[in-house]
Design a protein around this motif. Structure first.
Motif, PDB file in Angstrom:
ATOM      1  N   GLY A 150      -9.084   1.668   0.902  1.00 22.31           N
ATOM      2  CA  GLY A 150      -8.732   1.598   2.475  1.00 22.31           C
ATOM      3  C   GLY A 150      -8.327   0.381   3.126  1.00 22.31           C
ATOM      4  N   VAL A 151      -9.086  -0.573   2.608  1.00 15.80           N
ATOM      5  CA  VAL A 151      -8.831  -1.907   3.074  1.00 15.80           C
ATOM      6  C   VAL A 151      -7.295  -2.454   2.341  1.00 15.80           C
ATOM      7  CG1 VAL A 151      -9.367  -4.370   2.909  1.00 15.80           C
ATOM      8  CG2 VAL A 151     -11.229  -2.583   3.517  1.00 15.80           C
ATOM      9  N   TRP A 152      -7.275  -1.930   1.318  1.00 15.16           N
ATOM     10  CA  TRP A 152      -6.053  -2.443   0.644  1.00 15.16           C
ATOM     11  C   TRP A 152      -4.636  -1.694   1.469  1.00 15.16           C
ATOM     12  CZ3 TRP A 152      -2.994  -0.049  -3.823  1.00 15.16           C
ATOM     13  CH2 TRP A 152      -2.028  -0.813  -4.498  1.00 15.16           C
ATOM     14  N   ALA A 153      -4.877  -0.386   1.666  1.00  9.20           N
ATOM     15  CA  ALA A 153      -3.992   0.584   2.514  1.00  9.20           C
ATOM     16  C   ALA A 153      -3.699  -0.086   3.666  1.00  9.20           C
ATOM     17  CB  ALA A 153      -4.556   1.716   2.882  1.00  9.20           C
ATOM     18  N   VAL A 154      -4.484  -0.747   4.569  1.00  9.20           N
ATOM     19  CA  VAL A 154      -3.860  -1.593   5.575  1.00  9.20           C
ATOM     20  C   VAL A 154      -2.791  -2.436   5.276  1.00  9.20           C
ATOM     21  CG1 VAL A 154      -4.744  -3.224   7.290  1.00  9.20           C
ATOM     22  CG2 VAL A 154      -5.975  -1.382   6.369  1.00  9.20           C
ATOM     23  N   HIS A 155      -2.723  -2.922   4.148  1.00  9.49           N
ATOM     24  CA  HIS A 155      -1.435  -3.866   3.845  1.00  9.49           C
ATOM     25  C   HIS A 155      -0.365  -3.203   2.970  1.00  9.49           C
ATOM     26  CE1 HIS A 155      -3.858  -7.122   5.959  1.00  9.49           C
ATOM     27  NE2 HIS A 155      -4.905  -6.789   5.022  1.00  9.49           N
ATOM     28  N   SER A 156      -0.554  -1.952   2.758  1.00 11.62           N
ATOM     29  CA  SER A 156       0.642  -1.500   1.666  1.00 11.62           C
ATOM     30  C   SER A 156       1.597  -1.254   2.440  1.00 11.62           C
ATOM     31  CB  SER A 156      -0.386  -0.225   1.120  1.00 11.62           C
ATOM     32  OG  SER A 156      -0.163   0.862   2.366  1.00 11.62           O
ATOM     33  N   TRP A 157       1.578  -1.087   3.639  1.00 13.73           N
ATOM     34  CA  TRP A 157       2.897  -0.759   4.458  1.00 13.73           C
ATOM     35  C   TRP A 157       4.118  -1.964   4.237  1.00 13.73           C
ATOM     36  CZ3 TRP A 157       5.035  -3.842   8.342  1.00 13.73           C
ATOM     37  CH2 TRP A 157       3.921  -4.713   8.986  1.00 13.73           C
ATOM     38  N   GLN A 158       3.390  -3.229   4.111  1.00 14.28           N
ATOM     39  CA  GLN A 158       4.053  -4.648   3.674  1.00 14.28           C
ATOM     40  C   GLN A 158       4.818  -4.439   2.257  1.00 14.28           C
ATOM     41  OE1 GLN A 158       1.035  -7.183   4.479  1.00 14.28           O
ATOM     42  NE2 GLN A 158       1.647  -7.584   6.617  1.00 14.28           N
ATOM     43  N   ARG A 159       4.302  -3.611   1.524  1.00 15.00           N
ATOM     44  CA  ARG A 159       4.982  -3.743  -0.029  1.00 15.00           C
ATOM     45  C   ARG A 159       5.954  -2.469  -0.065  1.00 15.00           C
ATOM     46  NH1 ARG A 159      -0.821  -4.631  -0.266  1.00 15.00           N
ATOM     47  NH2 ARG A 159      -1.161  -6.997  -0.927  1.00 15.00           N
ATOM     48  N   SER A 160       5.503  -1.500  -0.113  1.00 16.87           N
ATOM     49  CA  SER A 160       6.748  -0.223  -0.538  1.00 16.87           C
ATOM     50  C   SER A 160       5.970   0.996  -0.695  1.00 16.87           C
ATOM     51  CB  SER A 160       7.111  -0.552  -2.082  1.00 16.87           C
ATOM     52  OG  SER A 160       6.264  -0.138  -3.157  1.00 16.87           O
TER      53      SER A 160
END
Length: 198
Positions: A150-160
């Motif tokens: 969940g914490v990682w998902a917060v920044h996943s939009w910056q990847r792909s």
């Protein structure tokens, strides 16, 4: 006095009936586990073409998770309110993922992040504060994994898009394996209890 004696005499029968009901539900956990694992494998093998497809996959996952939580809440007594809240939030997140007019990768990843964090908290609380079933540690691991994802998902939009889809697929597989462990543990516990009572 007579009613107390009658209650005591009937206790093994009531316990036996209760254990049969609990152990008879093991297949429900098994089916849920297989469906979750299958969904995770499908999501991981799917070739992402557009954001709309990702939003649909995420929405289906949320709806399935919410409905599963409500069904589990109907079968258990401890922490039922927490499962009901999680189920309602999962269904709401699924509906939002479907009907959001101009869904963006940022919105989808935030929905995934909050969903995972809420379910992570639910699984951690039920693993640590709930009754210590033989498989309690799988719920603990699932809760930790959900919080990390969940914490990682917060920044996943910056990847792909691929990163987000991978995240949802991995989580679904984690969830499925936890349910499969629970199924066989419930079955084994029911058989052991029946042997003790018999």
């Amino acid at each position: 006095m007579t009613s107390d004696v009658r209650r005591t005499d009937d206790l093994p029968g009531r316990v036996r009936t209760g254990m049969r009901e609990v152990s008879a539900a093991w297949w429900w956990f098994l089916v849920l586990g297989i469906l979750w694992t299958g969904l995770g494998m499908f999501v991981l093998s799917y070739r992402v073409g557009s954001l709309a497809v990702v939003a649909t996959l995420v929405g289906v996952t949320f709806l399935f998770g919410g409905i599963a939580q409500l069904v589990v809440a109907s079968r258990v007594h401890s922490w039922r309110w927490l499962l009901i809240v999680a189920g309602i939030l999962g269904i709401a997140a699924g509906i939002i993922a479907f009907v959001w007019p101009d869904v963006t990768l940022y919105v989808v990843s935030i929905l995934v992040a909050w969903y995972l964090i809420i379910f992570g908290i639910v699984h951690l609380v039920s693993a640590l504060a709930g009754p210590k079933a033989p498989w309690w540690w799988t719920g603990l691991l699932l809760g930790i994994a959900e919080l990390v994802l969940g914490v990682w998902a917060v920044h996943s939009w910056q990847r792909s898009l691929w990163t987000l889809v991978t995240l949802v697929g991995v989580w679904a597989i984690f969830h499925g394996v936890n349910e499969i462990f629970a199924a066989f543990a419930v079955r084994q516990a029911g058989r052991r209890a029946e042997r003790l009572i018999a």
